[in-house]
Scaffold this motif. Sequence first.
Motif, mmCIF file in Angstrom:
data_model
loop_
_atom_site.group_PDB
_atom_site.id
_atom_site.type_symbol
_atom_site.label_atom_id
_atom_site.label_comp_id
_atom_site.label_asym_id
_atom_site.label_seq_id
_atom_site.Cartn_x
_atom_site.Cartn_y
_atom_site.Cartn_z
ATOM 1 N N ARG A 165 -20.036 -4.439 31.172
ATOM 2 C CA ARG A 165 -19.257 -4.121 29.970
ATOM 3 C C ARG A 165 -18.547 -2.793 30.193
ATOM 4 N NH1 ARG A 165 -18.418 -6.124 25.181
ATOM 5 N NH2 ARG A 165 -17.941 -4.833 23.381
ATOM 6 N N VAL A 166 -17.235 -2.788 30.039
ATOM 7 C CA VAL A 166 -16.440 -1.584 30.298
ATOM 8 C C VAL A 166 -15.476 -1.338 29.143
ATOM 9 C CG1 VAL A 166 -16.566 -1.938 32.806
ATOM 10 C CG2 VAL A 166 -14.606 -2.824 31.520
ATOM 11 N N ARG A 167 -14.966 -0.102 29.092
ATOM 12 C CA ARG A 167 -13.915 0.254 28.140
ATOM 13 C C ARG A 167 -12.641 0.505 28.929
ATOM 14 N NH1 ARG A 167 -12.511 2.097 23.140
ATOM 15 N NH2 ARG A 167 -14.610 1.864 22.291
ATOM 16 N N VAL A 168 -11.548 -0.141 28.510
ATOM 17 C CA VAL A 168 -10.243 0.021 29.139
ATOM 18 C C VAL A 168 -9.360 0.803 28.180
ATOM 19 C CG1 VAL A 168 -8.284 -1.163 30.196
ATOM 20 C CG2 VAL A 168 -10.562 -2.189 30.315
ATOM 21 N N THR A 169 -8.779 1.891 28.648
ATOM 22 C CA THR A 169 -7.983 2.774 27.796
ATOM 23 C C THR A 169 -6.625 3.040 28.428
ATOM 24 O OG1 THR A 169 -9.995 3.870 27.007
ATOM 25 C CG2 THR A 169 -7.906 5.017 26.641
ATOM 26 N N ALA A 170 -5.579 2.915 27.629
ATOM 27 C CA ALA A 170 -4.225 3.272 28.046
ATOM 28 C C ALA A 170 -3.711 4.337 27.073
ATOM 29 C CB ALA A 170 -3.308 2.054 28.033
ATOM 30 N N ASP A 171 -3.386 5.514 27.599
ATOM 31 C CA ASP A 171 -2.901 6.607 26.751
ATOM 32 C C ASP A 171 -2.092 7.572 27.597
ATOM 33 O OD1 ASP A 171 -4.812 8.012 28.195
ATOM 34 O OD2 ASP A 171 -6.264 8.071 26.554
ATOM 35 N N ARG A 172 -1.880 8.777 27.102
ATOM 36 C CA ARG A 172 -1.028 9.750 27.779
ATOM 37 C C ARG A 172 -1.595 10.183 29.136
ATOM 38 N NH1 ARG A 172 -3.497 14.638 26.964
ATOM 39 N NH2 ARG A 172 -5.026 14.737 25.259
ATOM 40 N N ARG A 173 -2.879 9.904 29.378
ATOM 41 C CA ARG A 173 -3.471 10.234 30.674
ATOM 42 C C ARG A 173 -3.270 9.125 31.699
ATOM 43 N NH1 ARG A 173 -9.342 11.416 28.326
ATOM 44 N NH2 ARG A 173 -8.689 9.510 27.239
ATOM 45 N N GLY A 174 -2.825 7.960 31.243
ATOM 46 C CA GLY A 174 -2.641 6.822 32.125
ATOM 47 C C GLY A 174 -3.622 5.723 31.793
ATOM 48 N N THR A 183 -7.443 4.207 32.199
ATOM 49 C CA THR A 183 -8.823 4.579 32.515
ATOM 50 C C THR A 183 -9.717 3.368 32.281
ATOM 51 O OG1 THR A 183 -8.430 6.864 31.801
ATOM 52 C CG2 THR A 183 -10.717 6.168 32.043
ATOM 53 N N VAL A 184 -10.537 3.048 33.263
ATOM 54 C CA VAL A 184 -11.515 1.963 33.150
ATOM 55 C C VAL A 184 -12.876 2.551 33.489
ATOM 56 C CG1 VAL A 184 -12.219 -0.318 33.932
ATOM 57 C CG2 VAL A 184 -9.779 0.266 33.829
ATOM 58 N N PRO A 199 -17.424 2.265 32.716
ATOM 59 C CA PRO A 199 -18.545 1.543 32.114
ATOM 60 C C PRO A 199 -18.775 1.997 30.677
ATOM 61 C CG PRO A 199 -19.119 2.269 34.330
ATOM 62 C CD PRO A 199 -17.805 2.905 33.987
ATOM 63 N N ALA A 200 -19.014 1.056 29.791
ATOM 64 C CA ALA A 200 -19.141 1.382 28.375
ATOM 65 C C ALA A 200 -20.370 2.227 28.085
ATOM 66 C CB ALA A 200 -19.191 0.088 27.550
ATOM 67 N N VAL A 201 -21.427 2.081 28.860
ATOM 68 C CA VAL A 201 -22.683 2.789 28.572
ATOM 69 C C VAL A 201 -22.698 4.178 29.193
ATOM 70 C CG1 VAL A 201 -25.184 2.739 28.826
ATOM 71 C CG2 VAL A 201 -23.935 0.619 28.381
ATOM 72 N N THR A 202 -22.444 4.276 30.495
ATOM 73 C CA THR A 202 -22.584 5.551 31.200
ATOM 74 C C THR A 202 -21.274 6.333 31.303
ATOM 75 O OG1 THR A 202 -22.180 4.541 33.367
ATOM 76 C CG2 THR A 202 -24.453 4.573 32.551
ATOM 77 N N GLY A 203 -20.132 5.638 31.273
ATOM 78 C CA GLY A 203 -18.851 6.306 31.448
ATOM 79 C C GLY A 203 -18.520 6.671 32.882
ATOM 80 N N ARG A 204 -19.437 6.479 33.794
ATOM 81 C CA ARG A 204 -19.246 6.767 35.217
ATOM 82 C C ARG A 204 -19.910 5.661 36.021
ATOM 83 N NH1 ARG A 204 -16.668 10.215 33.100
ATOM 84 N NH2 ARG A 204 -16.365 12.404 33.700
ATOM 85 N N PRO A 205 -19.382 5.341 37.204
ATOM 86 C CA PRO A 205 -18.112 5.814 37.771
ATOM 87 C C PRO A 205 -16.931 5.159 37.052
ATOM 88 C CG PRO A 205 -19.028 4.126 39.170
ATOM 89 C CD PRO A 205 -20.051 4.360 38.082
ATOM 90 N N ARG A 206 -15.764 5.770 37.167
ATOM 91 C CA ARG A 206 -14.615 5.231 36.462
ATOM 92 C C ARG A 206 -13.399 5.192 37.383
ATOM 93 N NH1 ARG A 206 -13.419 10.324 32.385
ATOM 94 N NH2 ARG A 206 -12.644 11.800 33.968
ATOM 95 N N VAL A 207 -12.447 4.356 36.984
ATOM 96 C CA VAL A 207 -11.163 4.275 37.673
ATOM 97 C C VAL A 207 -10.116 4.895 36.757
ATOM 98 C CG1 VAL A 207 -9.393 2.740 38.592
ATOM 99 C CG2 VAL A 207 -11.806 2.192 38.934
ATOM 100 N N ARG A 208 -9.329 5.833 37.271
ATOM 101 C CA ARG A 208 -8.254 6.428 36.481
ATOM 102 C C ARG A 208 -6.971 6.437 37.304
ATOM 103 N NH1 ARG A 208 -9.265 11.656 33.040
ATOM 104 N NH2 ARG A 208 -9.949 10.011 31.605
#
Length: 343
Positions: free
Chosen positions: A244-253, A255-256, A258-267
């Motif tokens: 389970r992950v959170r996908v975000t599109a905003d002014r930073r570009g 970001t993908v 993991p929903a629980v730990t937040g790391r590791p991530r792709v930006r």
Amino acid sequence: MEQKHGPSGPAEGETMTHDTTEPSGPARTRARLRGSGPWAALPFLLALAGYAVALALWWERLPDPVATHFSGVDGRADGWTSRTGTAVTGVVLLVVAGAVWTAFVRRPALAGAWATAGFLGALPALMLRANLDATGPDPATLPLGHLVAGAAVAGLAALAGWAVGRLVVEEERPGAPAPEGEPYERLPLGPGEVAGWSRHTGSAALTVLGAGLVLAGPVVLTAGWWPVAPLLVAVGAAGLGLARVRVTADRRGLTVAPAVTGRPRVRIPLDEIEGADARDVRAVAGFGGWGYRVRAHRTALVLRSGEALVVRRAGGREFAVTVPDARTAAALLNTLAARHGKV
């Protein structure tokens, strides 16, 4: 504050489609098999069926406990497991190994999947045969020659997997990019207006696989296979982390994480984005399974089949993540990247 805008495009009820039909021609005239996943699972299903038949035929002739660990050149037994525990362990190993190969295999590695299935199917059967009609665990032996026989079966299975792999064709592309000369779709924003988009998305397949591996660890540990147990738990925990992950599109570009730990991530920063669009993907046929997939000039986080956000990076590389409402995210990224002079 997060705003969410829908891009202009097809009217409600319509869908955007991309033609992924493979070209016809001499190269496509012979029969082909679709996707690596089902053909990686096949040998494990056959091995599991064979193991189940062996258990059914020999159950009454097996001692309890069963000799399951052997040492020395003569293969004398020095470890035992209950008859039920032995049966469960053999099934778990085949199911877990088959699930892992099915989820992550690609066509060139099919020979490895078949070899693994051949060895894991042959060795438990040979071990059961060595225990037949034993009056106790001590008379059972598993000489080194049995390991050679298991290796031979694995070699023959690898050849079969290699032959199957030659017939497999996979869709290397998750869909067609925007036609050349046609601009990427954008989300209308005013000069000073800002917006962000964020969605959670998950994978039932990775959740089941990860949980299965974690639960298999203690089962394998009780059978005495202690070096394997930590590996199963570690791989299962990693799978659950990506389930389970959170996908975000905003002014930073983009970001993908993991929903629980937040790391590791792709930006992917906006200044690296040359364009984004939404495409339809198939997890098994298109990428060979679920999870983080790496291809030539292309990486992807595949959690399910269906809509995916595909970002084209500088240099022509692509990153894809399967997520609902990918079209809105793509249009927003295109608009934000245009402000940086990229799209």
